[in-house]
Each structure stands twice: as C-alpha cells, then as structure tokens.
Design an enzyme around this catalytic site. Structure first.
Site, mmCIF file in Angstrom:
data_model
loop_
_atom_site.group_PDB
_atom_site.id
_atom_site.type_symbol
_atom_site.label_atom_id
_atom_site.label_comp_id
_atom_site.label_asym_id
_atom_site.label_seq_id
_atom_site.Cartn_x
_atom_site.Cartn_y
_atom_site.Cartn_z
ATOM 1 C CG HIS A 128 -11.931 22.671 82.608
ATOM 2 N ND1 HIS A 128 -13.237 22.300 82.863
ATOM 3 C CD2 HIS A 128 -12.003 23.856 81.967
ATOM 4 C CE1 HIS A 128 -14.058 23.219 82.381
ATOM 5 N NE2 HIS A 128 -13.321 24.179 81.826
ATOM 6 C CD GLU B 222 -15.806 27.276 84.665
ATOM 7 O OE1 GLU B 222 -14.832 26.582 85.007
ATOM 8 O OE2 GLU B 222 -15.752 28.118 83.762
#
Length: 318
Positions: free
Chosen positions: A38, A106
């Site tokens: 991430h 994402e």
C-alpha cells in the site's frame, strides 16, 4: 488444505514490527507469508504504510518462509518494468521463495500521481498487459514493448532468479477471475467462494494454487476484540466497489461511519474460542483452496501467535 500462512499488514504496522511478526509466525508453525503493498493505510487509525519492497528485503534475512505480495498493483503508481525489477530482486534475495501477487488496485494507493482512475474493464486490460511486460523482463533478456498502455525501450534485468517468478492474480468478481485464469500462475481472493474457485479452474487455472486470506482478532475479551476491529478495520465490511474507488483514508473513514459493531461481530472471527477461528479457516479448505493466510488485528500479536501455535494450527492439521 496444504498451507496455512500469516498475512503481514503494512497498513497497521511499521517495518520492524512486521519483521518481528514474521519471526513469530515462523516460530508458531505458519508455512508462508503474505505482505500487503500500500501507499496509504485504509484509515488513519491503522496509521502505517512502509514501502513493501524494503520490508521484503529485511524478511529475506529474518525468516526462511516463502513470501508473496498480496497484492501489488503494477499498473498506475509504479510502471510494470520497475515492478519486474523489484520482483526479480526479491526472488533472488529469498532464494526462489517469492511469489508476486498482483491485482487491479485501488484508487486509495494508485491515484497519488494525479493519473485518472479507470473503470474496472480498463484496469483489468492494463493488468493483463503489465503482467505480460513483467514476464518478458523476468527472463533477463532485453525487452522493447509498445502496447496500448505501456512502453518499454531496451530494458534488461541483470539480477534475475534461476526460475521464473510465479505471478498470482487477485480476483473478486467473474471478470477478474477470467483474467486470473488466463494470465496467472495462481488465484488470490479474500472470501471462501467455491464458485469462484470452480470458475477459475474451468477458465484455464487448472490445478494451479488458489489462496485466500482473512482477518481475525484474537483476545480474551470478545467484545473488546470486536471494538478493536471496528476501530481499526471497519473497511472490511464495506460493500461492492467502494474499496476500489474511494481515493483517501478520510473518504474511507466517512464511509465506515455506516459500519456497525454488530456487522463486525458477524463477519470477523473475534475472541479466544478456538472453534470460531478453526471454522473460519476450514471454510477455505472446504471451498477448495490450497492455502489460507490469516492476519491478527491489533497490538496483541504474541498472544495471537501463542493461541494459533497451541490451539488452532494443530487442530486444523490434525
């Protein structure tokens, strides 16, 4: 089921904590490691987000377990040619114990350079091209590529592993499962969905490995564990495509105001009842998975590993 792994959460822990958890996982009898990739955590309460490739370097010296990213998005924030180099180096450091898990990503992590965030079909098209580029580069040969989404010119990786790096593809819906079956060396998904497994295998996945992941919160007080999950990981209960399209941790915090503790209690194994944890992991085996990776939410990692070492893993293997 062949393997039980531990899922290292870069969103919730810093680099030193992740390496220590990997050591504890190996001592507790886990077979393998996943690690998230991430740029941002899902919310500010989670509070971390180290660069995964640096942490993998440290893991290669700290443990002897196989490691896989779960998952890397090789399409927007980082060019696939750079991901190929990172994966090749990781595989060399880990002596061939590395798998590259990839997915369509994402907005939370991928929009940071100001690029447009495409619709799902375009993201999957980009993923397919990116994986093709990565596979070419992992051969160690010079590569030039001019495709719909990516250009590579005279690129060659000089540090490459002896064997090709396996590339597993994440899927949460039918479209992505078809892509995974077509281009992947394995499937990654986060629910024990037997239909997804069957669709993947029929679509070309064959007998390649299917891996799943879940979050739990071990603790002696179940209600306190539910509160911990509700504070740190309410995004686990967000529906549909919201996790793919919300752009910032603050947006996730706003959406998660709709998530109740009751929803968490129903969906995440909490507390210290071994049967609840065993049942949650066994559901993946029943659905035809080859491996399942579990992540402990919250600070009490040592208590979790002791619980799984003594109560959960022996029962699952027995």
């Amino acid at each position: 089921m062949a393997h039980f792994g531990y899922f290292l959460s870069c969103e919730e822990h810093g680099p030193a904590e992740l390496v220590e958890q990997a050591r504890l996982a190996e001592e507790a009898g886990f077979d393998c490691l996943w690690i998230s990739d991430h740029y941002h955590p899902w919310n500010d309460q989670q509070g971390q987000s180290p660069f995964v490739w640096s942490v993998i370097g440290a893991l290669s010296e700290a443990v002897s377990l196989p490691v896989e990213t779960a998952v890397t998005c090789p399409t927007v924030r980082i060019h696939p040619a750079v991901i190929a180099q990172a994966a090749a180096t990781s595989a060399v450091q880990l002596g061939g114990r590395f798998r590259l898990g990839v997915g369509s990503g994402e907005a939370l992590n991928e929009h940071i350079l100001g690029d447009a965030w495409p619709e799902t079909p375009v993201r999957l098209e980009m993923l397919e091209e990116a994986v093709a580029v990565i596979r070419k580069l992992l051969t160690g040969e010079q590569v030039s590529h001019r495709g719909t989404h990516y250009t590579v010119e005279n690129a060659r990786l000089y540090t490459v592993p002896d064997e090709p790096v396996p590339i597993d593809v994440s899927a949460f819906g039918p479209q992505a499962a078809e892509v995974a079956a077509r281009i992947g060396d394995g499937l990654i998904t986060m629910t024990p969905d037997a239909d997804m497994v069957e669709r993947y295998r029929r679509g070309g996945g064959g007998v390649s490995p299917v891996s799943g992941g879940l979050k739990v919160c071990w603790g002696p007080d179940r209600e306190e564990a539910v509160r911990t999950v509700h504070r740190l990981w309410p995004n686990e209960s967000l529906p549909g495509e919201l996790p793919q399209v919300l752009p910032t941790p603050r947006h996730f915090e706003q959406a998660c105001e709709l998530v109740t503790q009751e929803q968490i209690a129903e969906s995440v194994p909490c507390g210290d009842d071994p049967d609840a944890h065993i049942e949650a992991l066994a559901a993946f085996a029943d659905a035809g998975f080859d491996a399942v990776y579990v992540n402990q939410i919250g600070k009490d990692q040592r208590g979790f590993f002791d619980f799984y070492r003594t109560k959960v893993l022996p029962a699952l293997r027995g």
